[in-house]
Design a protein around this motif. Structure first.
Motif, PDB file in Angstrom:
ATOM      1  N   THR A 166       0.779  -1.161   0.093  1.00 25.70           N
ATOM      2  CA  THR A 166      -0.064  -0.175   0.151  1.00 25.70           C
ATOM      3  C   THR A 166       0.835   1.095   0.114  1.00 25.70           C
ATOM      4  N   ILE A 167       0.394   2.097  -0.774  1.00 26.22           N
ATOM      5  CA  ILE A 167       1.333   3.431  -0.936  1.00 26.22           C
ATOM      6  C   ILE A 167       0.233   4.854  -0.983  1.00 26.22           C
ATOM      7  N   PRO A 168       0.874   5.848  -0.516  1.00 26.16           N
ATOM      8  CA  PRO A 168      -0.241   6.991  -0.556  1.00 26.16           C
ATOM      9  C   PRO A 168      -0.907   7.056  -1.804  1.00 26.16           C
ATOM     10  N   ARG A 169      -2.286   7.527  -1.797  1.00 27.63           N
ATOM     11  CA  ARG A 169      -3.030   7.512  -2.973  1.00 27.63           C
ATOM     12  C   ARG A 169      -2.829   8.755  -3.600  1.00 27.63           C
ATOM     13  N   LYS A 170      -1.956   8.801  -4.695  1.00 28.12           N
ATOM     14  CA  LYS A 170      -1.589  10.071  -5.646  1.00 28.12           C
ATOM     15  C   LYS A 170      -1.077   9.726  -6.781  1.00 28.12           C
ATOM     16  N   ASN A 171      -0.655  10.555  -7.637  1.00 26.78           N
ATOM     17  CA  ASN A 171      -0.152  10.117  -8.977  1.00 26.78           C
ATOM     18  C   ASN A 171       1.479   9.668  -8.722  1.00 26.78           C
ATOM     19  N   ASN A 172       1.555   8.584  -9.206  1.00 23.86           N
ATOM     20  CA  ASN A 172       2.993   7.860  -9.037  1.00 23.86           C
ATOM     21  C   ASN A 172       3.782   8.068 -10.108  1.00 23.86           C
ATOM     22  N   TYR A 173       5.150   8.612  -9.888  1.00 26.89           N
ATOM     23  CA  TYR A 173       5.973   8.943 -10.994  1.00 26.89           C
ATOM     24  C   TYR A 173       7.164   7.939 -10.838  1.00 26.89           C
ATOM     25  N   VAL A 174       7.154   6.876 -10.106  1.00 23.88           N
ATOM     26  CA  VAL A 174       8.237   5.962  -9.949  1.00 23.88           C
ATOM     27  C   VAL A 174       8.299   5.035 -11.215  1.00 23.88           C
ATOM     28  N   LYS A 175       9.255   4.757 -11.813  1.00 25.25           N
ATOM     29  CA  LYS A 175       9.538   4.089 -12.962  1.00 25.25           C
ATOM     30  C   LYS A 175       9.110   2.724 -12.925  1.00 25.25           C
TER      31      LYS A 175
END
Length: 792
Positions: free
Chosen positions: A631-640
């Motif tokens: 689970t990660i914070p609910r947001k746009n994810n820019y990790v490749k």
């Protein structure tokens, strides 16, 4: 009703007649009435008063003497019942009945004084004594007595009897430079006024009548007689029962003055800057303050063996943002700056702001907790960061890099995130010591290149903890004034502002994951297996050590409390072995041991979303890597997506790699393989025995074009100065590379000049002349790598 109107009409007619017939007398009377009304000053007493700091329970923490050298506290807000009874029975038995003066007492006093030919008895009431005290310095003549009498009657009109008693208790002299009941209770009995016994109250009641009696060792017999006569009077009037009276007579007189408490001397100085001469009700918990003082004193005994003389502790309540304990320094001496308030002093932050970068990148969608971060020898624009242990992991999970406080991953993450962006975000926390632009600090900002105070660091982490609490307590909302200054005055309340669906600066999910990572920090000696004990406390904590071992930090956070500790020397002298873990952390956990147990943070579920990541790399999953759900914070994810996994072709027994040059691709075994770049792999496999390097190509296969080696040292575009040894000769520059096949032969060149070859351990020492050079390494398969350097 008619009779009342008739009476008023008749009175008006009489007044009009008197004014008409006696205008001069009427004017004179009016002038006298106006003079009488204004004869009493608006403020009776204006002497300087001591600065007094009390705990949230009203206990005295410390005081600064008044400017005129008198121990005179600000006016009391109430007079204890025992003293009130004692002082009225001794000085003015008809206090509650007379209008400010007692004619009978006055006539008796005049008669006694005339008979004796000198003043042997006073007839002043308590009200008159208040007036006399306010007219300090006036000679005691009959004319002055007349003035006192007039002013006393006026005082009775202005104030109630209780208010007059408070003025007396606040300004009566009690011997030496002690003025007022509150100070007298502390100086002579070491107690607060309301804690005094009947005997102690009686002793203080007789003192203003003859304050010279209190000097230790002098006039004890006279003082004892006066006190006992008063106690006897109280007994005879039925105020004291027989048992209480007999026990009171047995109590001893004070023999020497007590020192006023010095429980929070640095807080006293801090508050006196803006509240001089006031009685200050602070938020300090007196018992916790005493415990914190004792803990620091105990550790100071060990610290000073290493010539470390200063330390500080700050404890805050997360919910109210109130400061519960404020220990500004150790009990050292003037030579070692014992008066410097290290809670407010700006010092190198060490690693204490690394969690802020970690949170910022989680919040921005640029980091995942288990994502691998390079931990290899690094040089960025001439800056070469090093880990504290001077070792490298090759690659490390981001959350473990934070827990282990690794410097190189932190610098690399800051460079990736953006120095200017992070510097701008720090402005939001109002860390007053960080007041320079980003270029001034450079990448050292994350490693202690900036300065901050224990006060500012604690308030920042308290606000972060409160963000999670509030998010869970509300309907998943934030407060727009979450990041506020701590509260130190009991009368004040924190204003969190208005609720909002928008985060204040970081979302609750990112902060929660940061604290989860900080919870895994290895605890100091004696606390290593804390998680196996039911009584153990879950604490998110971070240490920091500045360059040269000048500053050692430890900050701990729970749902309810934030504790901060700083250790070092106020003059900036560094000492060996002064680190956050060894010097500050033991104090931190001792303080947490005296705090109530606090539950761990509730996970802010509404801020999280599930994603698939690669099990080995922690990057977003691809279709060729083993995965797991996090689970990660609910947001746009820019990790490749993961780039450390790739498909390779293997022969049937998986010993060799294949490619289209030597086999029909359809007949080869296809497998996903976790592959790190050569330099990362070189260090990573040392501590990860399960890591599998890529198998070699079968002999009949042409080698694919892929990186097989990389310079460890020096880095490209390095500027290097060669040092001399003890014999005056230059030390060699040691070249070092990492190779995916260590047994391969590597050939070395300096500016196209052949230097030699290496096998297994690819290191070579050279002595290049000053100037620019190119170093080239070529292996036996023709793979090549090079760097440019400048020798200075």
């Amino acid at each position: 009703m008619d009779s009342i109107f008739k009476f008023l009409s008749k009175a008006r007619n009489i007044s009009t007649k008197i004014i008409t017939e006696h205008p001069k007398k009427s004017i004179l009377l009016l002038v006298l009435l106006v003079a009488y009304y204004f004869c009493l000053p608006k403020k009776l007493f204006e002497p300087p008063t001591a600065t007094v700091v009390e705990s949230n329970e009203g206990k005295l923490l410390g005081a600064l003497i008044a400017e005129d050298g008198q121990w005179r506290f600000p006016e009391v807000d109430s007079v204890p019942l025992k003293f009130k009874i004692c002082i009225t029975q001794f000085e003015d038995a008809y206090f509650y009945k007379h209008p400010g003066f007692n004619p009978i007492s006055m006539f008796k006093a005049i008669g006694s004084n005339l008979k004796a030919g000198k003043t042997v008895r006073g007839g002043s009431t308590l009200t008159q004594q208040v007036i006399r005290l306010s007219r300090n310095g006036k000679k005691r003549t009959y004319w002055e007595k007349t003035i006192e009498l007039i002013l006393a009657t006026r005082l009775e009109f202005r104030y109630s009897k209780e208010e007059i008693l408070k003025l007396y208790a606040s300004y009566a002299p009690f011997g030496g430079n002690v003025v007022g009941l509150d100070v007298a209770a502390w100086r002579f009995f070491g107690l607060q006024a309301h804690q005094l016994s009947w005997a102690e109250s009686a002793t203080l009641a007789v003192l203003p009548n003859a304050p010279s009696l209190i000097y230790p060792g002098k006039n004890q017999e006279r003082l004892l007689k006066k006190r006992n006569r008063l106690l006897q009077k109280l007994f005879q009037k039925g105020i004291l029962d027989s048992t209480t009276y007999q026990l009171a007579l047995l109590e001893k007189l004070p023999q020497k003055p007590y020192h006023l408490p010095k429980i929070a001397p640095h807080l006293l100085q801090y508050l006196a800057k803006n509240h001089k001469g006031e009685r200050i009700a602070s938020t300090i918990d007196a018992n916790l303050q005493v415990n914190a003082n004792s803990i620091l004193k105990k550790h100071y005994q060990n610290l000073k063996q290493n010539q470390v003389h200063n330390a500080a502790i700050l404890v805050m309540d997360v919910h109210s943002r109130k400061v519960l304990a404020y220990v500004g320094n150790t009990p050292t001496d003037n030579h070692h700056q014992k008066d410097v308030d290290m809670v407010q002093a700006n010092r190198s932050t060490g690693s204490t702001i690394k969690p802020l970068l970690y949170t910022a990148m989680l919040d921005a969608g640029e980091l995942l907790p288990g994502m691998l971060v390079p931990d290899v020898p690094t040089q960025i624009s001439g800056y070469t960061p090093e880990n504290y242990n001077e070792d490298y992991s090759g690659a490390v999970e981001a959350k473990k890099a934070l827990a282990r406080s690794l410097n190189i991953p932190a610098v690399r993450l800051l460079q990736k995130y953006g120095l200017q962006k992070f510097r701008d975000q720090l402005n939001f926390f109002n860390l007053k010591g960080i007041d320079k632009p980003a270029d001034y600090y450079g990448l050292t900002l994350i490693l202690g290149g900036a300065e901050s105070s224990l006060w500012d660091l604690c308030k920042t982490y308290a606000s972060m903890a409160s963000t999670i609490n509030h998010f869970n307590e509300t309907s998943s909302e934030y407060y727009d004034k979450e990041f506020s200054e701590p509260i130190i005055l009991e009368e004040k309340q924190i204003d969190f502002g208005n609720k909002s669906l928008e985060k204040t600066i970081f979302d609750a999910g990112s902060i929660y994951l940061t604290f989860e990572a900080m919870k895994e920090v290895n605890r100091p000696e004696g606390q290593e297996s804390w998680e196996f004990y039911d009584s153990s406390k879950e604490i998110a904590w971070k240490t920091g050590t500045s360059f040269g071992n000048k500053d050692a930090w430890a900050v701990g956070i729970t749902k309810d409390y934030v504790v901060g500790v700083w250790v070092g020397n106020a003059d900036g002298e560094g000492r060996p072995n002064v680190t956050g873990v060894s010097s500050a952390a033991p104090i931190l956990f001792d303080v947490f041991d005296v705090l109530p147990k606090s539950a761990w943070f509730q996970k802010p579920l509404d801020e999280f979303v599930e994603v698939e990541v690669c099990r080995n790399s922690g990057f977003l999953a691809t279709n060729i890597c083993p995965t797991k759900t996090i689970t990660i914070p609910r947001k746009n994810n820019y990790v490749k997506a993961c780039h450390y996994h790739r498909n390779i072709l293997l022969n049937q027994n998986k010993q060799f790699r294949l490619n289209s040059s030597c086999v029909n691709v359809a007949e080869a075994h296809n497998e996903s393989w976790f592959v790190l770049p050569p330099l990362m792999e070189f260090y990573y496999k040392k501590s990860h025995p399960t890591y599998r390097p890529l198998p070699p190509f079968r002999e009949d296969c042409k080698n694919a074009l892929e990186p097989s080696m990389e310079f460890i040292y020096p880095k490209n575009n390095s500027r290097i100065g060669l040092t001399k040894n003890f014999e005056g000769h230059l030390n060699e520059l040691v070249l070092k590379i990492a190779h995916t096949k260590p047994r391969s032969r590597v050939f070395w060149y300096l500016d196209e000049k052949y230097l030699g070859q290496t096998t297994n351990f690819h290191e070579m020492g050279i002595l290049p002349p000053k100037g620019k050079h190119r170093i080239t390494a070529v292996d036996e398969l023709g793979n090549e790598t090079m760097v440019n350097i400048q020798i200075e």
